[in-house]
Design a protein around this motif. Structure first.
Motif, PDB file in Angstrom:
ATOM      1  N   THR A 192       0.831  -1.230   0.150  1.00 57.81           N
ATOM      2  CA  THR A 192       0.028   0.111  -0.103  1.00 57.81           C
ATOM      3  C   THR A 192       0.861   1.284  -0.149  1.00 57.81           C
ATOM      4  O   THR A 192       1.665   1.399   1.041  1.00 57.81           O
ATOM      5  CB  THR A 192      -0.908  -0.011   1.357  1.00 57.81           C
ATOM      6  OG1 THR A 192      -1.742  -1.113   1.245  1.00 57.81           O
ATOM      7  CG2 THR A 192      -1.727   1.473   1.459  1.00 57.81           C
ATOM      8  N   ILE A 193       1.069   1.793  -1.070  1.00 61.53           N
ATOM      9  CA  ILE A 193       2.208   2.812  -1.490  1.00 61.53           C
ATOM     10  C   ILE A 193       1.418   4.205  -1.840  1.00 61.53           C
ATOM     11  O   ILE A 193       0.549   3.966  -3.058  1.00 61.53           O
ATOM     12  CB  ILE A 193       3.156   2.199  -2.119  1.00 61.53           C
ATOM     13  CG1 ILE A 193       3.616   1.180  -1.820  1.00 61.53           C
ATOM     14  CG2 ILE A 193       4.275   3.458  -2.155  1.00 61.53           C
ATOM     15  CD1 ILE A 193       4.964   0.528  -2.554  1.00 61.53           C
ATOM     16  N   LEU A 194       1.748   5.345  -1.496  1.00 60.94           N
ATOM     17  CA  LEU A 194       1.209   6.490  -2.165  1.00 60.94           C
ATOM     18  C   LEU A 194       2.476   7.099  -3.094  1.00 60.94           C
ATOM     19  O   LEU A 194       3.488   7.444  -2.153  1.00 60.94           O
ATOM     20  CB  LEU A 194       0.648   7.402  -0.947  1.00 60.94           C
ATOM     21  CG  LEU A 194      -0.220   8.478  -1.399  1.00 60.94           C
ATOM     22  CD1 LEU A 194      -1.319   7.982  -2.555  1.00 60.94           C
ATOM     23  CD2 LEU A 194      -0.801   9.245  -0.450  1.00 60.94           C
ATOM     24  N   VAL A 195       2.508   7.194  -4.225  1.00 61.16           N
ATOM     25  CA  VAL A 195       3.649   7.584  -5.090  1.00 61.16           C
ATOM     26  C   VAL A 195       3.164   9.150  -5.671  1.00 61.16           C
ATOM     27  O   VAL A 195       2.184   8.995  -6.344  1.00 61.16           O
ATOM     28  CB  VAL A 195       3.970   6.514  -6.018  1.00 61.16           C
ATOM     29  CG1 VAL A 195       5.092   6.896  -6.664  1.00 61.16           C
ATOM     30  CG2 VAL A 195       4.059   5.106  -5.328  1.00 61.16           C
ATOM     31  N   LEU A 196       4.236   9.653  -5.843  1.00 58.60           N
ATOM     32  CA  LEU A 196       4.186  11.039  -6.629  1.00 58.60           C
ATOM     33  C   LEU A 196       5.244  10.858  -7.967  1.00 58.60           C
ATOM     34  O   LEU A 196       6.060  10.481  -7.905  1.00 58.60           O
ATOM     35  CB  LEU A 196       4.701  12.280  -5.921  1.00 58.60           C
ATOM     36  CG  LEU A 196       4.630  13.460  -6.930  1.00 58.60           C
ATOM     37  CD1 LEU A 196       3.126  13.882  -6.947  1.00 58.60           C
ATOM     38  CD2 LEU A 196       5.260  14.638  -6.023  1.00 58.60           C
ATOM     39  N   GLN A 216       3.941   4.679   2.804  1.00 58.26           N
ATOM     40  CA  GLN A 216       3.513   3.274   2.674  1.00 58.26           C
ATOM     41  C   GLN A 216       2.987   2.423   3.997  1.00 58.26           C
ATOM     42  O   GLN A 216       3.002   3.488   5.131  1.00 58.26           O
ATOM     43  CB  GLN A 216       4.477   2.626   2.169  1.00 58.26           C
ATOM     44  CG  GLN A 216       5.600   2.608   3.304  1.00 58.26           C
ATOM     45  CD  GLN A 216       6.868   2.094   2.440  1.00 58.26           C
ATOM     46  OE1 GLN A 216       6.957   0.710   1.962  1.00 58.26           O
ATOM     47  NE2 GLN A 216       8.188   2.534   2.146  1.00 58.26           N
ATOM     48  N   THR A 217       2.375   1.525   3.874  1.00 49.94           N
ATOM     49  CA  THR A 217       2.005   1.001   4.948  1.00 49.94           C
ATOM     50  C   THR A 217       2.891   0.451   6.051  1.00 49.94           C
ATOM     51  O   THR A 217       3.984   0.169   5.539  1.00 49.94           O
ATOM     52  CB  THR A 217       1.000  -0.057   4.938  1.00 49.94           C
ATOM     53  OG1 THR A 217       0.559  -0.802   6.046  1.00 49.94           O
ATOM     54  CG2 THR A 217       1.724  -1.395   4.236  1.00 49.94           C
ATOM     55  N   LEU A 218       2.582   0.693   7.303  1.00 46.99           N
ATOM     56  CA  LEU A 218       3.886   0.375   8.386  1.00 46.99           C
ATOM     57  C   LEU A 218       3.344  -0.947   8.745  1.00 46.99           C
ATOM     58  O   LEU A 218       4.363  -1.608   9.581  1.00 46.99           O
ATOM     59  CB  LEU A 218       3.629   1.184   9.513  1.00 46.99           C
ATOM     60  CG  LEU A 218       3.646   2.642   9.159  1.00 46.99           C
ATOM     61  CD1 LEU A 218       3.626   3.516  10.654  1.00 46.99           C
ATOM     62  CD2 LEU A 218       5.209   3.067   8.558  1.00 46.99           C
ATOM     63  N   ASP A 219       2.469  -1.651   8.444  1.00 45.75           N
ATOM     64  CA  ASP A 219       2.151  -2.990   8.851  1.00 45.75           C
ATOM     65  C   ASP A 219       1.583  -3.926   7.668  1.00 45.75           C
ATOM     66  O   ASP A 219       2.093  -4.312   6.582  1.00 45.75           O
ATOM     67  CB  ASP A 219       1.424  -3.181  10.044  1.00 45.75           C
ATOM     68  CG  ASP A 219       0.256  -2.057  10.366  1.00 45.75           C
ATOM     69  OD1 ASP A 219      -0.523  -2.218   9.467  1.00 45.75           O
ATOM     70  OD2 ASP A 219       0.385  -1.324  11.032  1.00 45.75           O
ATOM     71  N   ASP A 220       0.033  -4.039   7.571  1.00 48.92           N
ATOM     72  CA  ASP A 220      -0.575  -4.755   6.677  1.00 48.92           C
ATOM     73  C   ASP A 220      -0.592  -4.018   5.325  1.00 48.92           C
ATOM     74  O   ASP A 220      -0.976  -3.056   5.653  1.00 48.92           O
ATOM     75  CB  ASP A 220      -1.672  -5.483   7.131  1.00 48.92           C
ATOM     76  CG  ASP A 220      -1.594  -6.432   8.308  1.00 48.92           C
ATOM     77  OD1 ASP A 220      -0.371  -6.965   8.533  1.00 48.92           O
ATOM     78  OD2 ASP A 220      -2.751  -7.180   8.770  1.00 48.92           O
ATOM     79  N   ALA A 221      -0.735  -4.735   4.124  1.00 47.44           N
ATOM     80  CA  ALA A 221      -1.351  -3.851   3.167  1.00 47.44           C
ATOM     81  C   ALA A 221      -2.684  -3.901   3.280  1.00 47.44           C
ATOM     82  O   ALA A 221      -3.420  -4.692   3.962  1.00 47.44           O
ATOM     83  CB  ALA A 221      -0.710  -4.664   1.877  1.00 47.44           C
ATOM     84  N   PHE A 267       0.436   4.493   6.216  1.00 48.00           N
ATOM     85  CA  PHE A 267      -0.888   3.664   6.466  1.00 48.00           C
ATOM     86  C   PHE A 267      -0.705   2.760   7.587  1.00 48.00           C
ATOM     87  O   PHE A 267       0.602   2.056   7.774  1.00 48.00           O
ATOM     88  CB  PHE A 267      -1.385   3.135   5.328  1.00 48.00           C
ATOM     89  CG  PHE A 267      -1.750   4.013   4.343  1.00 48.00           C
ATOM     90  CD1 PHE A 267      -2.949   4.582   3.961  1.00 48.00           C
ATOM     91  CD2 PHE A 267      -0.548   4.414   3.295  1.00 48.00           C
ATOM     92  CE1 PHE A 267      -3.150   5.321   2.781  1.00 48.00           C
ATOM     93  CE2 PHE A 267      -0.920   5.118   2.080  1.00 48.00           C
ATOM     94  CZ  PHE A 267      -1.968   5.576   1.835  1.00 48.00           C
ATOM     95  N   SER A 268      -1.637   2.199   8.230  1.00 45.49           N
ATOM     96  CA  SER A 268      -1.607   1.213   9.109  1.00 45.49           C
ATOM     97  C   SER A 268      -2.843   0.445   8.995  1.00 45.49           C
ATOM     98  O   SER A 268      -3.988   0.986   9.210  1.00 45.49           O
ATOM     99  CB  SER A 268      -1.238   1.710  10.622  1.00 45.49           C
ATOM    100  OG  SER A 268      -1.406   0.541  11.517  1.00 45.49           O
ATOM    101  N   PHE A 269      -2.979  -0.964   8.767  1.00 42.46           N
ATOM    102  CA  PHE A 269      -4.366  -1.537   8.525  1.00 42.46           C
ATOM    103  C   PHE A 269      -4.354  -2.858   9.381  1.00 42.46           C
ATOM    104  O   PHE A 269      -5.002  -3.522   9.349  1.00 42.46           O
ATOM    105  CB  PHE A 269      -4.298  -2.052   7.229  1.00 42.46           C
ATOM    106  CG  PHE A 269      -4.700  -0.754   6.092  1.00 42.46           C
ATOM    107  CD1 PHE A 269      -5.869  -0.097   6.227  1.00 42.46           C
ATOM    108  CD2 PHE A 269      -3.793  -0.639   5.207  1.00 42.46           C
ATOM    109  CE1 PHE A 269      -6.232   0.949   5.535  1.00 42.46           C
ATOM    110  CE2 PHE A 269      -3.837   0.785   4.405  1.00 42.46           C
ATOM    111  CZ  PHE A 269      -5.342   1.256   4.436  1.00 42.46           C
ATOM    112  N   SER A 270      -3.416  -2.844  10.371  1.00 44.26           N
ATOM    113  CA  SER A 270      -3.411  -4.037  11.278  1.00 44.26           C
ATOM    114  C   SER A 270      -4.244  -3.909  12.272  1.00 44.26           C
ATOM    115  O   SER A 270      -5.167  -5.008  12.685  1.00 44.26           O
ATOM    116  CB  SER A 270      -1.832  -4.769  11.579  1.00 44.26           C
ATOM    117  OG  SER A 270      -1.382  -3.780  12.606  1.00 44.26           O
ATOM    118  N   GLY A 271      -4.448  -2.798  12.806  1.00 46.42           N
ATOM    119  CA  GLY A 271      -5.314  -2.606  13.855  1.00 46.42           C
ATOM    120  C   GLY A 271      -6.803  -2.824  13.390  1.00 46.42           C
ATOM    121  O   GLY A 271      -7.522  -3.245  14.384  1.00 46.42           O
TER     122      GLY A 271
END
Ligand code: KG4
Ligand code: ZN
Length: 304
Positions: free
Chosen positions: A106-110, A122-127, A174-178
């Motif tokens: 999960t990445i935000l790119v310019l 980008q995500t710090l844990d789960d995508a 981002f963080s999606f594990s929580g």
């Protein structure tokens, strides 16, 4: 095949690659009505991904390149997802913000130009896709989780439960594990809750976070367009929200057709085609210390 295991088993995947690679290449050539002699390069994904499957693809591509006497071009999988946006619309103007959401990233790119990227977060844990897959498995909805959750959510009440929106206003990471843990806790505490309501609220929460960060980046960097890429870009709610936000900001929305969002070979070929046109080796996101894209080799020497 993977559904019966509830996910991708690396060994099973590489064996399937081995069995299918030749028939697939044959089928692609005959469908396109071309023979090996008219192909001007052979590209394959060199990472990131499962080593066994990557090896099968790279070995087959190098063998074909050698036999046909054309260059082999190694492509970064994430970069290929970005180029899926150019498959159906080549009239893009830079800079572009790209939200790349897949099962592994999960990445935000310019994107400042072809081959010029800046990773904003980008995500710090789960995508995001991984969260869909894990929540779907927990709810017993099957694999892959994204389409299963989307289907269940269609008849659900997306206001029934409020799941957390982690790091909503904290930069571009981002963080999606929580959220996955809070879904598990909620369902255990409310055993009578309907799967469709959980699916709808979970989906809304993930999409809210993705949209908030992507639009913030679009505004801060004054982009000409916002692109959506990766398997999760097949999600209808995410697609609709991107279109709405782009209309509000007066910028272009670039959303590849669903089949070009999930993993496919056309996006790999498209990236190689741009590489050849611009005759350059693209240094892409070295996020997982993956092998960088192999430069175009005008001669016959094949990179080992
Ligand atoms: O890009 P992709 O095909 O493979 C990777 O490179 O990871 O992405 C696969 C991911 C899976 O996690 C899958 O659940 C998710 O994309 N996905 C979706 C949808 N279709 C696929 N997520 C949400 N909604 C969908 N409709
Ligand atoms: Zn992918």
């Amino acid at each position: 095949m993977h559904a019966s295991f509830g996910g991708v088993v690396p060994e099973v995947a590489s064996r399937a690659h081995l069995e299918l690679i030749n028939p697939i290449v044959q089928q692609a050539l005959s469908k396109a009505g071309v023979s090996g002699g008219t192909v001007n390069a052979v590209a394959a994904t060199i990472g990131p991904g499962l080593m066994g499957s990557l090896l099968v693809g790279v070995s087959a591509a190098k063998a074909l390149a050698l036999v046909w006497g054309v260059p082999f071009i190694g492509i970064n999988h994430l970069e290929a997802h970005l180029y899926a946006c150019f498959l159906e619309d080549s009239s893009l103007e830079f800079p572009l913000a790209v939200l790349l959401v897949s099962g592994g990233h999960t990445i935000l790119v310019l994107m400042e130009d072809y081959s010029r990227y800046r990773v904003l977060g980008q995500t710090l844990d789960d995508a995001a896709g991984e969260a869909f897959d894990k929540v779907s498995r927990f709810l017993g909805l099957g694999y892959p989780g994204g389409p299963a959750i989307e289907k269940a959510a269609a008849d659900g009440d997306d206001e029934a439960i409020v799941f957390p929106r982690a790091m909503l206003h904290e930069g571009y990471n981002f963080s999606f594990s929580g959220i996955k843990t809070s879904v598990v806790r909620y369902v255990r505490a409310h055993p009578k809750v309907e799967n469709r309501d959980v699916a709808a609220c979970f989906q809304k929460s993930v999409v809210d976070v993705l949209i908030t960060k992507a639009t913030k980046a679009a505004e801060e960097f004054d982009v000409k367009g916002l692109c959506l890429a990766g398997g999760v870009a097949a999600n209808s709610l995410l697609r609709k929200r991107v279109e709405e936000e782009c209309a509000r900001m007066g910028i272009k929305s670039l959303i590849p057709s669903r089949i070009m969002c999930t993993d496919n070979a056309a996006m790999v070929a498209c990236t190689a085609w741009w590489r050849i046109q611009h005759d350059q080796a693209a240094p892409f996101l070295d996020i997982e210390k993956t092998v960088l894209a192999t430069p175009v080799d005008p001669g016959l020497t094949l990179p080992v």
